[in-house]
Design a protein around this motif. Structure first.
Motif, PDB file in Angstrom:
ATOM      1  N   THR A 122       0.842  -1.203   0.000  1.00 43.70           N
ATOM      2  CA  THR A 122       0.000   0.000   0.000  1.00 43.70           C
ATOM      3  C   THR A 122       0.877   1.253   0.000  1.00 43.70           C
ATOM      4  O   THR A 122       0.608   2.205  -0.744  1.00 43.70           O
ATOM      5  N   THR A 123       1.931   1.236   0.799  1.00 38.69           N
ATOM      6  CA  THR A 123       2.875   2.358   0.814  1.00 38.69           C
ATOM      7  C   THR A 123       3.529   2.520  -0.557  1.00 38.69           C
ATOM      8  O   THR A 123       3.643   3.632  -1.077  1.00 38.69           O
ATOM      9  N   LEU A 124       3.935   1.400  -1.153  1.00 41.76           N
ATOM     10  CA  LEU A 124       4.546   1.438  -2.482  1.00 41.76           C
ATOM     11  C   LEU A 124       3.557   1.971  -3.508  1.00 41.76           C
ATOM     12  O   LEU A 124       3.921   2.759  -4.390  1.00 41.76           O
ATOM     13  N   ASN A 125       2.307   1.589  -3.389  1.00 39.98           N
ATOM     14  CA  ASN A 125       1.239   2.064  -4.267  1.00 39.98           C
ATOM     15  C   ASN A 125       1.134   3.592  -4.200  1.00 39.98           C
ATOM     16  O   ASN A 125       1.051   4.279  -5.228  1.00 39.98           O
ATOM     17  N   GLU A 126       1.161   4.120  -2.979  1.00 39.77           N
ATOM     18  CA  GLU A 126       1.082   5.576  -2.784  1.00 39.77           C
ATOM     19  C   GLU A 126       2.329   6.272  -3.329  1.00 39.77           C
ATOM     20  O   GLU A 126       2.237   7.357  -3.930  1.00 39.77           O
ATOM     21  N   LEU A 127       3.485   5.663  -3.146  1.00 37.32           N
ATOM     22  CA  LEU A 127       4.725   6.246  -3.667  1.00 37.32           C
ATOM     23  C   LEU A 127       4.719   6.268  -5.199  1.00 37.32           C
ATOM     24  O   LEU A 127       5.222   7.217  -5.816  1.00 37.32           O
ATOM     25  N   LEU A 128       4.141   5.238  -5.816  1.00 40.10           N
ATOM     26  CA  LEU A 128       4.053   5.203  -7.275  1.00 40.10           C
ATOM     27  C   LEU A 128       3.126   6.298  -7.799  1.00 40.10           C
ATOM     28  O   LEU A 128       3.384   6.890  -8.853  1.00 40.10           O
ATOM     29  N   ASP A 129       2.047   6.583  -7.069  1.00 40.87           N
ATOM     30  CA  ASP A 129       1.177   7.705  -7.446  1.00 40.87           C
ATOM     31  C   ASP A 129       1.930   9.027  -7.335  1.00 40.87           C
ATOM     32  O   ASP A 129       1.848   9.874  -8.226  1.00 40.87           O
ATOM     33  N   ALA A 130       2.671   9.195  -6.249  1.00 40.32           N
ATOM     34  CA  ALA A 130       3.455  10.420  -6.062  1.00 40.32           C
ATOM     35  C   ALA A 130       4.525  10.528  -7.145  1.00 40.32           C
ATOM     36  O   ALA A 130       4.785  11.624  -7.669  1.00 40.32           O
ATOM     37  N   GLU A 131       5.126   9.397  -7.508  1.00 42.50           N
ATOM     38  CA  GLU A 131       6.139   9.385  -8.565  1.00 42.50           C
ATOM     39  C   GLU A 131       5.519   9.810  -9.898  1.00 42.50           C
ATOM     40  O   GLU A 131       6.120  10.580 -10.659  1.00 42.50           O
ATOM     41  N   TYR A 132       4.328   9.326 -10.171  1.00 45.67           N
ATOM     42  CA  TYR A 132       3.636   9.676 -11.418  1.00 45.67           C
ATOM     43  C   TYR A 132       3.425  11.192 -11.498  1.00 45.67           C
ATOM     44  O   TYR A 132       3.691  11.818 -12.526  1.00 45.67           O
ATOM     45  N   HIS A 133       2.982  11.787 -10.397  1.00 44.46           N
ATOM     46  CA  HIS A 133       2.762  13.233 -10.379  1.00 44.46           C
ATOM     47  C   HIS A 133       4.087  13.986 -10.499  1.00 44.46           C
ATOM     48  O   HIS A 133       4.164  15.004 -11.195  1.00 44.46           O
ATOM     49  N   ALA A 134       5.126  13.489  -9.869  1.00 50.23           N
ATOM     50  CA  ALA A 134       6.442  14.124  -9.966  1.00 50.23           C
ATOM     51  C   ALA A 134       6.983  14.010 -11.392  1.00 50.23           C
ATOM     52  O   ALA A 134       7.622  14.944 -11.895  1.00 50.23           O
ATOM     53  N   LEU A 135       6.707  12.895 -12.053  1.00 46.78           N
ATOM     54  CA  LEU A 135       7.129  12.736 -13.446  1.00 46.78           C
ATOM     55  C   LEU A 135       6.400  13.731 -14.344  1.00 46.78           C
ATOM     56  O   LEU A 135       7.002  14.320 -15.243  1.00 46.78           O
ATOM     57  N   GLN A 136       5.124  13.914 -14.088  1.00 47.16           N
ATOM     58  CA  GLN A 136       4.355  14.873 -14.885  1.00 47.16           C
ATOM     59  C   GLN A 136       4.858  16.300 -14.671  1.00 47.16           C
ATOM     60  O   GLN A 136       4.864  17.096 -15.608  1.00 47.16           O
ATOM     61  N   GLN A 137       5.267  16.606 -13.438  1.00 52.70           N
ATOM     62  CA  GLN A 137       5.753  17.947 -13.115  1.00 52.70           C
ATOM     63  C   GLN A 137       7.241  18.112 -13.422  1.00 52.70           C
ATOM     64  O   GLN A 137       7.770  19.208 -13.285  1.00 52.70           O
ATOM     65  N   ARG A 138       7.890  16.994 -13.757  1.00 55.12           N
ATOM     66  CA  ARG A 138       9.337  16.974 -14.004  1.00 55.12           C
ATOM     67  C   ARG A 138      10.114  17.505 -12.791  1.00 55.12           C
ATOM     68  O   ARG A 138      11.066  18.263 -12.920  1.00 55.12           O
ATOM     69  N   ASP A 139       9.674  17.083 -11.611  1.00 53.01           N
ATOM     70  CA  ASP A 139      10.269  17.502 -10.344  1.00 53.01           C
ATOM     71  C   ASP A 139      11.371  16.507  -9.967  1.00 53.01           C
ATOM     72  O   ASP A 139      11.127  15.489  -9.311  1.00 53.01           O
ATOM     73  N   VAL A 140      12.601  16.814 -10.381  1.00 56.25           N
ATOM     74  CA  VAL A 140      13.726  15.903 -10.203  1.00 56.25           C
ATOM     75  C   VAL A 140      14.031  15.658  -8.731  1.00 56.25           C
ATOM     76  O   VAL A 140      14.278  14.525  -8.323  1.00 56.25           O
ATOM     77  N   ALA A 141      14.000  16.712  -7.916  1.00 56.36           N
ATOM     78  CA  ALA A 141      14.288  16.550  -6.488  1.00 56.36           C
ATOM     79  C   ALA A 141      13.278  15.609  -5.838  1.00 56.36           C
ATOM     80  O   ALA A 141      13.647  14.728  -5.044  1.00 56.36           O
ATOM     81  N   GLU A 142      12.018  15.778  -6.173  1.00 57.01           N
ATOM     82  CA  GLU A 142      10.974  14.908  -5.618  1.00 57.01           C
ATOM     83  C   GLU A 142      11.158  13.472  -6.104  1.00 57.01           C
ATOM     84  O   GLU A 142      10.986  12.524  -5.343  1.00 57.01           O
ATOM     85  N   LEU A 143      11.524  13.311  -7.370  1.00 54.67           N
ATOM     86  CA  LEU A 143      11.756  11.972  -7.914  1.00 54.67           C
ATOM     87  C   LEU A 143      12.893  11.266  -7.178  1.00 54.67           C
ATOM     88  O   LEU A 143      12.792  10.075  -6.869  1.00 54.67           O
ATOM     89  N   GLN A 144      13.958  11.998  -6.882  1.00 58.38           N
ATOM     90  CA  GLN A 144      15.081  11.407  -6.154  1.00 58.38           C
ATOM     91  C   GLN A 144      14.650  10.954  -4.764  1.00 58.38           C
ATOM     92  O   GLN A 144      15.003   9.865  -4.314  1.00 58.38           O
TER      93      GLN A 144
END
Length: 163
Positions: free
Chosen positions: A23-45
């Motif tokens: 479930t935690t991984l699921n939430e992190l993947l959603d956050a990663e998707y949004h960070a990818l859309q925003q091209r937020d490199v710091a957040e992706l790291q």
């Protein structure tokens, strides 16, 4: 319940813990998707570090659960788990099946979201490659694969071939 079966309460506790990690991984993947859309490199790291930690915990959880089954002579696969469930009384079998069903559902969600993010990453990588090619003044028609399987530029070979 036969004594050689692993304790159901420990198996169910590990299954519940595994569901929590997924479930935690699921939430992190959603956050990663949004960070990818925003091209937020710091957040992706940051998210990659968090995902790595959760994946390590999930791996340890899976190994612990598998050790319980293997110690009892039960193969930790679908058939082995079905056999284990068949040897439980009705109430325990229901609790076991419910936990595993939930684990499978969350795992499928994680797999789907991971594939979605891979597609976004792949698309962004292709777009970046095309932009870099344009900035270098390379024509995409001049790109060919070299011996090592990487892309090479054969523009010079093309002009020599015409001569």
């Amino acid at each position: 319940m036969p004594t050689n079966l692993p304790p159901l309460d420990q198996i169910n506790a590990l299954t519940t813990q595994g569901i929590g990690f997924l479930t935690t991984l699921n939430e992190l993947l959603d956050a990663e998707y949004h960070a990818l859309q925003q091209r937020d490199v710091a957040e992706l790291q940051t998210l990659v570090e968090q995902k790595t930690a959760v994946l390590q915990q999930l791996e340890e959880n899976n190994q612990s659960r598998n050790q319980f089954f293997i110690a009892a002579g039960i193969t930790p696969n679908k058939a082995g788990l079905a056999d284990y469930q068949s040897r439980l009384n009705e109430a325990d079998a229901h609790a076991f099946k419910h936990g595993w069903s939930e684990l499978e559902i969350v795992l499928r969600q994680v797999n789907d979201k991971n594939k979605r993010n891979e597609i976004v990453i792949s698309r962004n990588s292709r777009n970046l490659e095309q932009l870099m090619s344009i900035l270098r003044g390379q024509n995409q028609k001049n790109t060919l694969y070299n011996q090592s399987g990487g892309k090479g530029n054969y523009a010079a070979q093309n002009s020599l071939g015409k001569a």
